[in-house]
Design a protein around this motif. Structure first.
Motif, mmCIF file in Angstrom:
data_model
loop_
_atom_site.group_PDB
_atom_site.id
_atom_site.type_symbol
_atom_site.label_atom_id
_atom_site.label_comp_id
_atom_site.label_asym_id
_atom_site.label_seq_id
_atom_site.Cartn_x
_atom_site.Cartn_y
_atom_site.Cartn_z
ATOM 1 N N TYR A 182 8.484 -60.332 -0.086
ATOM 2 C CA TYR A 182 9.234 -61.649 -0.756
ATOM 3 C C TYR A 182 10.182 -61.102 -1.899
ATOM 4 C CZ TYR A 182 5.963 -64.511 1.747
ATOM 5 O OH TYR A 182 5.160 -64.921 2.638
ATOM 6 N N GLN A 183 11.412 -61.374 -2.091
ATOM 7 C CA GLN A 183 12.305 -61.151 -3.077
ATOM 8 C C GLN A 183 13.307 -62.218 -3.231
ATOM 9 O OE1 GLN A 183 13.886 -57.481 -1.387
ATOM 10 N NE2 GLN A 183 14.562 -58.436 0.567
ATOM 11 N N ASP A 184 13.728 -62.331 -4.444
ATOM 12 C CA ASP A 184 14.655 -63.480 -4.658
ATOM 13 C C ASP A 184 16.117 -63.674 -4.108
ATOM 14 O OD1 ASP A 184 12.929 -63.880 -6.901
ATOM 15 O OD2 ASP A 184 13.752 -62.799 -8.412
ATOM 16 N N LYS A 185 16.536 -62.198 -3.652
ATOM 17 C CA LYS A 185 17.834 -62.458 -2.972
ATOM 18 C C LYS A 185 17.401 -62.672 -1.362
ATOM 19 C CE LYS A 185 17.978 -57.328 -2.347
ATOM 20 N NZ LYS A 185 18.906 -56.321 -3.096
ATOM 21 N N GLY A 186 16.571 -62.912 -0.997
ATOM 22 C CA GLY A 186 15.997 -63.236 0.403
ATOM 23 C C GLY A 186 14.824 -62.516 1.016
ATOM 24 N N ASP A 187 13.981 -63.127 1.607
ATOM 25 C CA ASP A 187 12.703 -62.235 2.150
ATOM 26 C C ASP A 187 13.252 -61.236 3.333
ATOM 27 O OD1 ASP A 187 11.365 -63.813 0.325
ATOM 28 O OD2 ASP A 187 10.595 -65.439 1.737
ATOM 29 N N LYS A 188 12.381 -60.105 3.384
ATOM 30 C CA LYS A 188 12.565 -59.177 4.279
ATOM 31 C C LYS A 188 11.414 -58.970 5.361
ATOM 32 C CE LYS A 188 14.409 -54.459 4.785
ATOM 33 N NZ LYS A 188 15.039 -53.529 3.949
ATOM 34 N N ILE A 189 11.854 -58.995 6.564
ATOM 35 C CA ILE A 189 10.861 -58.629 7.481
ATOM 36 C C ILE A 189 11.012 -57.316 8.015
ATOM 37 C CG2 ILE A 189 9.977 -59.283 9.782
ATOM 38 C CD1 ILE A 189 9.509 -61.369 7.600
ATOM 39 N N VAL A 190 9.802 -56.533 7.816
ATOM 40 C CA VAL A 190 10.011 -55.133 8.302
ATOM 41 C C VAL A 190 9.299 -54.962 9.485
ATOM 42 C CG1 VAL A 190 9.371 -52.750 7.695
ATOM 43 C CG2 VAL A 190 10.066 -54.253 6.010
ATOM 44 N N GLU A 191 9.551 -54.484 10.531
ATOM 45 C CA GLU A 191 8.968 -54.293 11.995
ATOM 46 C C GLU A 191 7.897 -53.174 11.804
ATOM 47 O OE1 GLU A 191 12.078 -54.283 14.427
ATOM 48 O OE2 GLU A 191 12.165 -56.286 14.921
ATOM 49 N N PRO A 192 6.892 -53.184 12.336
ATOM 50 C CA PRO A 192 5.853 -52.088 12.165
ATOM 51 C C PRO A 192 5.926 -50.948 13.284
ATOM 52 C CG PRO A 192 4.616 -53.800 13.070
ATOM 53 C CD PRO A 192 6.018 -54.396 12.902
ATOM 54 N N ILE A 193 6.969 -50.328 13.396
ATOM 55 C CA ILE A 193 7.347 -49.448 14.325
ATOM 56 C C ILE A 193 6.779 -48.029 14.121
ATOM 57 C CG2 ILE A 193 9.289 -50.752 15.333
ATOM 58 C CD1 ILE A 193 11.276 -48.459 14.267
ATOM 59 N N ALA A 194 6.509 -47.082 15.045
ATOM 60 C CA ALA A 194 6.012 -46.002 14.852
ATOM 61 C C ALA A 194 6.826 -44.747 13.954
ATOM 62 C CB ALA A 194 5.620 -45.269 16.073
ATOM 63 N N LYS A 195 6.155 -44.374 12.942
ATOM 64 C CA LYS A 195 6.782 -43.192 11.902
ATOM 65 C C LYS A 195 7.244 -44.183 10.951
ATOM 66 C CE LYS A 195 7.145 -40.102 15.744
ATOM 67 N NZ LYS A 195 8.123 -39.051 16.743
ATOM 68 N N ARG A 196 7.509 -45.268 11.030
ATOM 69 C CA ARG A 196 8.298 -45.777 9.681
ATOM 70 C C ARG A 196 7.442 -45.948 8.498
ATOM 71 N NH1 ARG A 196 11.191 -51.395 10.905
ATOM 72 N NH2 ARG A 196 12.976 -50.160 11.295
ATOM 73 N N CYS A 197 8.136 -45.690 7.532
ATOM 74 C CA CYS A 197 7.329 -45.565 6.097
ATOM 75 C C CYS A 197 8.082 -46.818 5.133
ATOM 76 C CB CYS A 197 7.535 -44.324 5.526
ATOM 77 S SG CYS A 197 6.896 -44.243 3.818
ATOM 78 N N VAL A 198 7.082 -47.477 4.666
ATOM 79 C CA VAL A 198 7.572 -48.358 3.634
ATOM 80 C C VAL A 198 7.039 -48.095 2.250
ATOM 81 C CG1 VAL A 198 7.748 -50.775 2.867
ATOM 82 C CG2 VAL A 198 7.517 -50.204 5.296
#
Length: 209
Positions: free
Chosen positions: A156-172
């Motif tokens: 959730y963020q003021d400039k628009g929510d972001k969806i992050v797909e949980p794909i292999a090897k991805r880091c957040v």
């Protein structure tokens, strides 16, 4: 030996500073990924995972209406097959300390399994009564994830929510005290390495660091 160059780190840190989060694809190399995923599957088979709770310390409680995942806490001295992963966390802490002046000196990580149908409602990762979690870190271990499987991270963020797909090897990476987020309902088993980089005052020991 460093996992990444200074230029790579600086690009990621600039984005983290600007947006309070950064998404990094292929953050772990294949060997580290396969070792971590195999370790997770082994612990699942041995029934070593426990129902995740919410709240700090003695206030912890299971609230299935809020989160439905199962976790296995990691220990550097015990889980020696994951030493390359812990080395990557060491490097991440060193770089953040050098460029962001965070005074990080510890970490705590667990393996997470979200069975089909589970989720984690919107929340912050920092407790009111315990403010030492500075940076949240998620590394996904989901082979063959595809749209429709669910389990995305919603930031959730003021400039628009972001969806992050949980794909292999991805880091957040994101700031624990400011980034409100949730795990959307998953339709398949969802796996990750999830943890926090900690500020630990002198004389205070970390769980894992």
């Amino acid at each position: 030996m460093a996992f990444y160059s200074e230029d790579q780190w600086l690009g990621w840190i600039d984005q983290l500073s600007e947006d309070d989060h950064v998404v990094i694809d292929n953050f772990i190399e294949e060997g580290v990924y396969q070792t971590a995923r195999s370790f997770l599957m082994e612990k699942l088979e041995d029934e070593r995972f426990a129902k995740a709770k919410i709240g700090p310390g003695s206030e912890e409680q299971v609230v299935s209406e809020i989160r439905g995942d199962y976790i296995y806490w990691l220990d550097r001295s015990r889980d020696t097959s994951l030493l390359p992963f812990f080395g990557l966390i060491d490097e991440t802490i060193q770089v953040l300390n050098r460029y962001c002046y965070l005074s990080l000196s510890g970490f705590e990580f667990h393996l997470a399994h979200y069975p089909a149908g589970s989720f984690y409602k919107r929340h912050l990762d920092q407790f009111k009564s315990r403010s030492n979690r500075m940076i949240s870190m998620i590394i996904y271990l989901n082979e063959g994830w595809k749209p429709g499987n669910g389990g995305e991270l919603k930031i959730y963020q003021d400039k628009g929510d972001k969806i992050v797909e949980p794909i292999a090897k991805r880091c957040v990476l994101f700031k624990s005290d400011t980034v409100s987020h949730e795990v959307l309902k998953t339709q398949v088993s969802r796996y990750s390495l999830t943890g926090w980089l900690l500020y630990l005052p002198s004389g205070v020991g970390g769980i894992l660091g």
